[in-house]
Design a protein around this motif. Structure first.
Motif, PDB file in Angstrom:
ATOM      1  N   TRP A  14       0.985   6.601   2.662  1.00 60.86           N
ATOM      2  CA  TRP A  14       0.584   7.676   3.682  1.00 60.86           C
ATOM      3  C   TRP A  14       1.128   9.244   3.370  1.00 60.86           C
ATOM      4  CZ3 TRP A  14      -3.559   9.017   6.113  1.00 60.86           C
ATOM      5  CH2 TRP A  14      -3.644   9.841   7.295  1.00 60.86           C
ATOM      6  N   ALA A 168      -4.465   4.341   4.865  1.00 66.73           N
ATOM      7  CA  ALA A 168      -4.234   5.523   3.849  1.00 66.73           C
ATOM      8  C   ALA A 168      -4.971   5.505   2.377  1.00 66.73           C
ATOM      9  CB  ALA A 168      -2.400   5.558   3.220  1.00 66.73           C
ATOM     10  N   LYS A 354       6.656  -0.285   3.251  1.00 67.69           N
ATOM     11  CA  LYS A 354       7.302  -1.144   4.444  1.00 67.69           C
ATOM     12  C   LYS A 354       6.508  -1.282   5.403  1.00 67.69           C
ATOM     13  CE  LYS A 354      11.430  -0.686   2.751  1.00 67.69           C
ATOM     14  NZ  LYS A 354      12.152  -2.010   2.327  1.00 67.69           N
ATOM     15  N   GLN A 356       5.860  -1.401   9.421  1.00 69.23           N
ATOM     16  CA  GLN A 356       6.661  -0.896  10.640  1.00 69.23           C
ATOM     17  C   GLN A 356       6.492  -1.804  12.118  1.00 69.23           C
ATOM     18  OE1 GLN A 356       7.330   3.069   9.983  1.00 69.23           O
ATOM     19  NE2 GLN A 356       7.698   1.229   8.620  1.00 69.23           N
TER      20      GLN A 356
HETATM   21  P1  NAD Z   1       5.239   3.216   2.445  1.00 72.62           P
HETATM   22  O1  NAD Z   1       5.157   1.912   3.231  1.00 72.62           O
HETATM   23  O2  NAD Z   1       4.425   3.219   1.201  1.00 72.62           O
HETATM   24  O3  NAD Z   1       6.884   3.022   2.108  1.00 72.62           O
HETATM   25  C1  NAD Z   1       7.472   3.230   1.122  1.00 72.62           C
HETATM   26  C2  NAD Z   1       8.236   4.742   1.147  1.00 72.62           C
HETATM   27  O4  NAD Z   1       9.540   4.490   1.310  1.00 72.62           O
HETATM   28  C3  NAD Z   1       8.212   5.298  -0.178  1.00 72.62           C
HETATM   29  O5  NAD Z   1       7.976   6.640  -0.109  1.00 72.62           O
HETATM   30  C4  NAD Z   1       9.644   5.042  -0.510  1.00 72.62           C
HETATM   31  O6  NAD Z   1       9.968   5.941  -1.600  1.00 72.62           O
HETATM   32  C5  NAD Z   1      10.569   5.271   0.664  1.00 72.62           C
HETATM   33  N1  NAD Z   1      11.817   4.685   0.623  1.00 72.62           N
HETATM   34  C6  NAD Z   1      12.213   3.638   0.155  1.00 72.62           C
HETATM   35  N2  NAD Z   1      13.559   3.485   0.346  1.00 72.62           N
HETATM   36  C7  NAD Z   1      13.754   4.728   0.889  1.00 72.62           C
HETATM   37  C8  NAD Z   1      15.160   5.235   1.508  1.00 72.62           C
HETATM   38  N3  NAD Z   1      16.311   4.620   1.440  1.00 72.62           N
HETATM   39  N4  NAD Z   1      15.374   6.437   1.882  1.00 72.62           N
HETATM   40  C9  NAD Z   1      14.126   6.987   2.322  1.00 72.62           C
HETATM   41  N5  NAD Z   1      12.691   6.472   1.622  1.00 72.62           N
HETATM   42  C10 NAD Z   1      12.834   5.503   0.924  1.00 72.62           C
HETATM   43  O7  NAD Z   1       5.171   4.377   3.544  1.00 72.62           O
HETATM   44  P2  NAD Z   1       3.952   5.180   4.129  1.00 72.62           P
HETATM   45  O8  NAD Z   1       2.795   4.176   4.155  1.00 72.62           O
HETATM   46  O9  NAD Z   1       3.951   6.417   3.671  1.00 72.62           O
HETATM   47  O10 NAD Z   1       4.624   5.173   5.739  1.00 72.62           O
HETATM   48  C11 NAD Z   1       5.040   6.280   6.428  1.00 72.62           C
HETATM   49  C12 NAD Z   1       4.884   6.243   7.587  1.00 72.62           C
HETATM   50  O11 NAD Z   1       3.244   6.307   7.908  1.00 72.62           O
HETATM   51  C13 NAD Z   1       5.143   4.924   8.434  1.00 72.62           C
HETATM   52  O12 NAD Z   1       5.346   5.226   9.751  1.00 72.62           O
HETATM   53  C14 NAD Z   1       3.591   4.215   8.617  1.00 72.62           C
HETATM   54  O13 NAD Z   1       3.601   3.417   9.798  1.00 72.62           O
HETATM   55  C15 NAD Z   1       2.762   5.417   8.838  1.00 72.62           C
HETATM   56  N6  NAD Z   1       1.167   5.340   8.549  1.00 72.62           N
HETATM   57  C16 NAD Z   1       0.990   4.710   7.370  1.00 72.62           C
HETATM   58  C17 NAD Z   1      -0.407   4.419   7.069  1.00 72.62           C
HETATM   59  C18 NAD Z   1      -0.716   3.765   5.765  1.00 72.62           C
HETATM   60  O14 NAD Z   1      -2.001   3.342   5.896  1.00 72.62           O
HETATM   61  N7  NAD Z   1      -0.001   3.585   4.788  1.00 72.62           N
HETATM   62  C19 NAD Z   1      -1.308   4.924   7.832  1.00 72.62           C
HETATM   63  C20 NAD Z   1      -0.988   5.680   8.986  1.00 72.62           C
HETATM   64  C21 NAD Z   1       0.186   5.751   9.283  1.00 72.62           C
END
Ligand code: NAD
Ligand code: 13P
Length: 407
Positions: A14, A168, A354, A356
């Protein structure tokens, strides 16, 4: 006038998608925003997919993720196959990323937020504004906090929230959808409650939530030579023809909807894993939505508008999308099908992304237990007990009876 400098903190599935949207818009509205958007990337070595063009650009050995993004304009690990704008610049240095930024967009899994905020503290502009796209709640010292609130408290800057039915990969493919932004920042002509209008530090009512947190926040005014950060500016920054933005004032309701729907998505996944069909899934979703509303009304009575859950993309629409196609839903479904835990599925199938929902369920349970309120949230408790192997799906009929009695 000065242009706003926009950065995004986080570059997952995302995070990269929102980075793409922001960079498209800063380019389109370059009269208001600096065109380049820095994106903080948690640096790691990544394999280059077996794709001719990517291998020509990056070689066939593992590369740094920032190098891949800045060279091939693709996040080959977390958002493969999507072309990112070349004005979205990956930066592995967190403090350098936030330096001089007037708008900070937080988009990290909630697990990493506290540590990241500690590292940012003191390196950001005191008058910056923030938007949190993070879905989750922080439970510490017996209180429940939203990440928008944690950002305000830790950094002393105003923070709104963004959440919606936003899988996303679909948004990145530019399939039409909606989102909700909660923003209630100080208006341009903000005056102190006593009618005065001081130059720099102002006090604004914070969206009150947990009983122990202060209801006012001292904020620095954004210098007047910057365009004012308000709903119209946020629509320009986040809205795309394929990403329809609605701005509301209920920051807490938007953030809370995004956090709690993940518990409901796990429940729906468990039902799907059992092969019990749509009627059973609808039953748990119904109870789940009622518990979301109840949680908001009980713990955020002065800030959450109940209608956010039932009217906005950040409420009902996100529940619908996430209980059909989210990672929490699929992981819970696969866990039941394979007879393993959701945590095991996360490690095995998500390629570093990850969930949530699992940590949110555990945090919410711990909070409700401390407050002696578990019996008012039978679905949240049920999902927790499944995760902790304290119960099995065979107990579902009992949940439905409890669910109908409590509400
Ligand atoms: P993701 O699940 O793709 O997570 C992986 C991220 O965590 C990567 O950017 C990685 O570099 C990072 N990471 C790993 N270890 C780390 C550390 N020690 N310190 C900092 N970062 C670290 O992430 P995402 O999907 O971008 O989720 C971010 C937020 O967006 C979440 O709260 C999620 O609920 C929300 N969200 C996600 C979606 C979706 O479809 N993916 C949609 C809407 C909202
Ligand atoms: P998942 O994290 O379960 O994939 O949910 C994505 C989401 O929040 C869609 O709005």
């Amino acid at each position: 006038t000065q242009k706003h400098k926009v950065v995004v903190i986080g570059s997952g599935n995302w995070g990269s998608t929102i980075g793409k949207i922001l960079a498209e818009n800063t380019r389109e509205h370059s009269d208001i925003f600096e065109e380049d958007v820095s994106m903080w990337v948690f640096e790691e070595d990544v394999d280059v997919p077996d794709d001719g063009t990517l291998r020509d650009q990056l070689g066939d050995k593992p590369v740094k993720l920032t190098h891949a993004i800045n060279t091939a304009h693709q996040n080959i690990k977390y958002l493969p196959g999507i072309k990112l704008p070349d004005n979205l610049i990956a930066n592995p240095d967190l403090q350098d990323t936030v330096r001089g930024a007037t708008i900070l967009v937080f988009n990290l899994p909630h697990q990493f937020m506290s540590k990241t905020l500690e590292q940012i503290k003191g390196h950001h502009l005191p008058y910056a504004r923030a938007i949190s796209c993070v879905k989750g709640v922080d439970i510490s010292e017996g209180t429940v906090k939203l990440y928008s609130e944690l950002i305000m408290e830790k950094l002393g800057i105003y923070c709104g929230s963004l959440s919606g039915a936003n899988i996303a990969s679909e948004v990145a493919a530019e399939n039409l959808c909606e989102t909700t932004i909660g923003y209630d920042g100080p208006p341009m002509d903000y005056k102190e409650p006593d009618g005065s209008s001081r130059d720099n530090l102002i006090k604004v009512d914070k969206q009150r939530q947990s009983k122990s947190s202060p209801s006012q926040l001292s904020l620095h005014r954004v210098p007047q030579n910057y365009p004012h950060v308000d709903s119209a500016l946020l629509e320009k920054l986040f809205g795309r023809p394929y990403f329809n933005v609605q701005v509301v004032r209920d920051v807490s309701g938007v953030a809370l909807g995004g956090a709690l729907k993940n518990i409901v998505a796990l429940a729906a996944g468990f039902v799907a894993g059992k092969g019990w069909g749509e009627n059973t899934k609808a039953a748990v979703i119904r109870i789940g939505i009622l518990e979301m509303v109840r949680f908001g009304c009980l713990w955020f009575p002065q800030s959450v508008d109940e209608r956010t859950f039932t009217k906005e993309s950040a409420g009902i629409a996100d529940v619908i999308a996430s209980t059909s196609a989210g990672r929490n839903f699929h992981s819970a479904c696969h866990a039941v099908e394979q007879g393993v835990t959701v945590d095991e599925i996360e490690k095995k199938e998500l390629g570093g992304q990850k969930l949530q929902g699992t940590s949110t369920t555990r945090a919410v349970y711990e909070f409700l237990d401390k407050q002696g309120q578990l019996e008012k949230f039978p679905l949240f408790v049920f999902v927790h007990d499944i995760l902790e192997k304290r119960t099995t799906m065979d107990a579902l009929p009992g949940l439905l009876i409890k669910g109908s009695k409590v509400m």
